[in-house]
Design a protein around this motif. Structure first.
Motif, PDB file in Angstrom:
ATOM      1  N   GLU A   4     -29.591  17.230  51.141  1.00 27.28           N
ATOM      2  CA  GLU A   4     -28.968  16.646  52.335  1.00 27.28           C
ATOM      3  C   GLU A   4     -29.699  17.145  53.572  1.00 27.28           C
ATOM      4  OE1 GLU A   4     -24.933  17.775  54.302  1.00 27.28           O
ATOM      5  OE2 GLU A   4     -24.527  16.343  52.692  1.00 27.28           O
ATOM      6  N   LYS A   5     -29.959  16.230  54.496  1.00 31.11           N
ATOM      7  CA  LYS A   5     -30.713  16.575  55.696  1.00 31.11           C
ATOM      8  C   LYS A   5     -29.939  16.152  56.938  1.00 31.11           C
ATOM      9  CE  LYS A   5     -35.013  15.491  53.232  1.00 31.11           C
ATOM     10  NZ  LYS A   5     -36.242  14.671  53.249  1.00 31.11           N
ATOM     11  N   ASP A  19     -38.005   6.698  53.992  1.00 30.81           N
ATOM     12  CA  ASP A  19     -36.736   7.422  53.915  1.00 30.81           C
ATOM     13  C   ASP A  19     -35.837   6.927  52.788  1.00 30.81           C
ATOM     14  OD1 ASP A  19     -36.744   9.244  56.324  1.00 30.81           O
ATOM     15  OD2 ASP A  19     -37.200   7.334  57.277  1.00 30.81           O
ATOM     16  N   ILE A  20     -36.242   5.868  52.094  1.00 29.74           N
ATOM     17  CA  ILE A  20     -35.417   5.351  51.001  1.00 29.74           C
ATOM     18  C   ILE A  20     -35.278   6.415  49.920  1.00 29.74           C
ATOM     19  CG2 ILE A  20     -35.316   3.633  49.136  1.00 29.74           C
ATOM     20  CD1 ILE A  20     -36.617   1.653  51.085  1.00 29.74           C
ATOM     21  N   GLY A  21     -34.063   6.637  49.485  1.00 33.50           N
ATOM     22  CA  GLY A  21     -33.757   7.708  48.544  1.00 33.50           C
ATOM     23  C   GLY A  21     -33.124   8.914  49.197  1.00 33.50           C
ATOM     24  N   SER A  22     -32.987   8.875  50.535  1.00 36.96           N
ATOM     25  CA  SER A  22     -32.462  10.026  51.281  1.00 36.96           C
ATOM     26  C   SER A  22     -31.093   9.732  51.873  1.00 36.96           C
ATOM     27  CB  SER A  22     -33.423  10.397  52.421  1.00 36.96           C
ATOM     28  OG  SER A  22     -34.693  10.734  51.926  1.00 36.96           O
ATOM     29  N   THR A  23     -30.370  10.786  52.149  1.00 34.09           N
ATOM     30  CA  THR A  23     -29.114  10.676  52.881  1.00 34.09           C
ATOM     31  C   THR A  23     -29.143  11.698  54.012  1.00 34.09           C
ATOM     32  OG1 THR A  23     -26.685  10.845  52.755  1.00 34.09           O
ATOM     33  CG2 THR A  23     -27.933  12.262  51.281  1.00 34.09           C
ATOM     34  N   TYR A  24     -28.623  11.323  55.187  1.00 33.75           N
ATOM     35  CA  TYR A  24     -28.664  12.179  56.366  1.00 33.75           C
ATOM     36  C   TYR A  24     -27.264  12.300  56.962  1.00 33.75           C
ATOM     37  CZ  TYR A  24     -33.686  11.351  56.051  1.00 33.75           C
ATOM     38  OH  TYR A  24     -34.981  11.268  55.612  1.00 33.75           O
ATOM     39  N   LEU A  25     -26.911  13.501  57.335  1.00 33.89           N
ATOM     40  CA  LEU A  25     -25.599  13.760  57.919  1.00 33.89           C
ATOM     41  C   LEU A  25     -25.735  13.901  59.427  1.00 33.89           C
ATOM     42  CD1 LEU A  25     -22.625  14.283  57.144  1.00 33.89           C
ATOM     43  CD2 LEU A  25     -23.166  16.718  57.109  1.00 33.89           C
ATOM     44  N   HIS A  26     -24.976  13.101  60.164  1.00 31.11           N
ATOM     45  CA  HIS A  26     -24.977  13.130  61.616  1.00 31.11           C
ATOM     46  C   HIS A  26     -23.615  13.616  62.112  1.00 31.11           C
ATOM     47  CE1 HIS A  26     -28.706  10.787  61.424  1.00 31.11           C
ATOM     48  NE2 HIS A  26     -28.103  10.149  60.431  1.00 31.11           N
ATOM     49  N   ARG A  27     -23.492  13.770  63.392  1.00 34.27           N
ATOM     50  CA  ARG A  27     -22.277  14.354  63.948  1.00 34.27           C
ATOM     51  C   ARG A  27     -21.103  13.381  63.920  1.00 34.27           C
ATOM     52  NH1 ARG A  27     -23.532  19.238  65.924  1.00 34.27           N
ATOM     53  NH2 ARG A  27     -21.539  19.483  66.992  1.00 34.27           N
ATOM     54  N   TYR A  29     -21.240  10.426  61.639  1.00 40.41           N
ATOM     55  CA  TYR A  29     -21.223   9.674  60.382  1.00 40.41           C
ATOM     56  C   TYR A  29     -22.385  10.130  59.505  1.00 40.41           C
ATOM     57  CZ  TYR A  29     -24.809   7.158  63.009  1.00 40.41           C
ATOM     58  OH  TYR A  29     -25.918   6.849  63.758  1.00 40.41           O
ATOM     59  N   ARG A  30     -22.494   9.525  58.337  1.00 40.39           N
ATOM     60  CA  ARG A  30     -23.596   9.752  57.409  1.00 40.39           C
ATOM     61  C   ARG A  30     -24.383   8.455  57.246  1.00 40.39           C
ATOM     62  NH1 ARG A  30     -25.011  12.998  53.248  1.00 40.39           N
ATOM     63  NH2 ARG A  30     -23.138  14.295  53.477  1.00 40.39           N
ATOM     64  N   THR A  31     -25.700   8.563  57.082  1.00 41.54           N
ATOM     65  CA  THR A  31     -26.506   7.421  56.657  1.00 41.54           C
ATOM     66  C   THR A  31     -26.955   7.666  55.224  1.00 41.54           C
ATOM     67  OG1 THR A  31     -28.519   8.409  57.579  1.00 41.54           O
ATOM     68  CG2 THR A  31     -27.300   6.883  58.986  1.00 41.54           C
ATOM     69  N   ASP A  32     -27.051   6.590  54.447  1.00 41.31           N
ATOM     70  CA  ASP A  32     -27.323   6.735  53.017  1.00 41.31           C
ATOM     71  C   ASP A  32     -28.274   5.637  52.566  1.00 41.31           C
ATOM     72  OD1 ASP A  32     -27.305   7.073  50.272  1.00 41.31           O
ATOM     73  OD2 ASP A  32     -25.174   7.526  50.183  1.00 41.31           O
ATOM     74  N   LEU A  33     -29.502   6.015  52.283  1.00 47.26           N
ATOM     75  CA  LEU A  33     -30.515   5.067  51.805  1.00 47.26           C
ATOM     76  C   LEU A  33     -30.859   5.336  50.342  1.00 47.26           C
ATOM     77  CD1 LEU A  33     -32.817   5.028  54.955  1.00 47.26           C
ATOM     78  CD2 LEU A  33     -31.336   3.177  54.156  1.00 47.26           C
ATOM     79  N   ARG A  34     -29.907   5.903  49.613  1.00 52.53           N
ATOM     80  CA  ARG A  34     -30.123   6.146  48.191  1.00 52.53           C
ATOM     81  C   ARG A  34     -29.892   4.869  47.389  1.00 52.53           C
ATOM     82  NH1 ARG A  34     -26.255  11.282  47.464  1.00 52.53           N
ATOM     83  NH2 ARG A  34     -25.064  10.039  48.962  1.00 52.53           N
TER      84      ARG A  34
END
Length: 334
Positions: A4-5, A19-27, A29-34
């Motif tokens: 998680e990044k 970035d496909i295959g990654s998930t990112y945590l923001h303040r 929400y989360r983005t998810d390209l997995r």
């Protein structure tokens, strides 16, 4: 296991195919390209246990669970006006309340709420302590559901639900669109889609949709190569109409008619009308997609704890079998 990044949004379209295959945590929400593996897909899709829907009855499937915890804002409005809140007011209040949570800086708010709770303990006033504790619990739950689990937007679950439709550049109608998340995900999966979003609360168009992050990535497909691709809101062909669904003048012209969290807001005597809204605008051979919150213990707990945020309107929770029976029953009316 994917790491998680965190990622700063310092430009308009911060994600690419790299970035496909990654998930990112923001303040907020989360983005998810997995992408979904077969194991992941099976977690999101439950096969129906019913072989013949025409033979079912309410006795077989049970009635949906009616959420009876109302928002304090609704209770106060009804006490002041000495009548039940009308649907338009309830939707307006709900949309504003819900949107305020989507734009929260959650880690900061969680820190503030804990400080407020500790401070309330020094007052020795049970009402203040209870309110402060309630804020802590709500924020912790929202953080877990929305940011950690990504259970509100649920991109992987939605992609599992929407994949496999035999469509090229479809025309899509989203009824009760709110911020329009699901239609945008469909637009990424089926490139060239023409999306028409409809909601009768203008706030949904001017605030919820308008303020949806331009930098949020949707995982879809490159039509030229068939490979995965990343799309953003402004890559999509979207028209947003503020109108009562009952007054729409479209014909049977859409390949997909979609609603998310709409059917469960109507008691039994109106459910056939909601189902008809989907059929009325659907091309022969098109896809009507309806979702509702699931009738399970976790959902019941969520809507009780988050009542002041979520429960301005009539609401039910349903099983797959209950929703399927409703759709089968209403289809026999027309």
């Amino acid at each position: 296991m994917l790491q998680e990044k965190t990622r700063a949004h310092n430009y308009a379209k911060p994600y690419s195919e790299d970035d496909i295959g990654s998930t990112y945590l923001h303040r907020q929400y989360r983005t998810d390209l997995r992408q979904l593996s077969e194991k992941d897909y099976n977690k999101f899709v439950t096969l129906s246990t019913v072989r013949d829907w025409s033979q079912l009855s309410w006795k077989d499937v049970g009635k949906p669970y009616e959420v009876d915890a109302s928002a304090k804002e609704r209770q106060e409005w009804e006490a002041k006006n000495k009548r039940d809140m009308d649907p338009h007011t309830s939707w307006t209040l709900f949309n504003k309340s819900f949107h305020e949570w989507f734009i929260k800086d959650v880690p900061k708010e969680m820190g503030n709420s804990k400080h407020h709770f500790l401070k309330s303990l020094g007052t020795f006033k049970p009402s203040e302590v209870k309110q402060a504790l309630g804020e802590v619990v709500q924020l912790q739950l929202w953080n877990y559901i929305h940011r950690v689990q990504d259970g509100i937007w649920d991109p992987r679950g939605k992609r599992a639900l929407f994949e496999g439709l035999h469509l090229n550049s479809p025309r899509l109608l989203f009824l009760g669109a709110a911020e329009g998340y699901e239609a945008m995900q469909l637009g990424a999966m089926y490139p060239g889609a023409e999306i028409v979003m409809v909601d009768y609360d203008e706030y949904c168009k001017t605030t919820r949709f308008k303020e949806f992050p331009d930098s949020y990535p949707f995982l879809g497909e490159n039509p030229r190569t068939g490979h995965p691709a990343v799309y953003y809101k402004d890559d999509l062909n979207i028209e947003y109409t503020v109108e009562d669904i009952r007054r729409l003048d479209f014909n049977k012209e859409f390949d997909i008619v979609l609603s998310v969290g709409l059917l469960e807001h109507f008691p039994d005597e109106y459910k056939h009308e909601v189902a008809d809204w989907h059929r009325r605008f659907l091309k022969p051979g098109g896809y009507a997609i309806m979702t509702t919150p699931r009738n399970q213990i976790r959902s019941r707990l969520y809507y009780r704890i988050m009542a002041d945020v979520m429960n301005h309107t009539y609401r039910e929770l349903m099983t797959v079998e209950q929703m399927g029976y409703i759709c089968t029953k209403t289809a026999s009316i027309f």
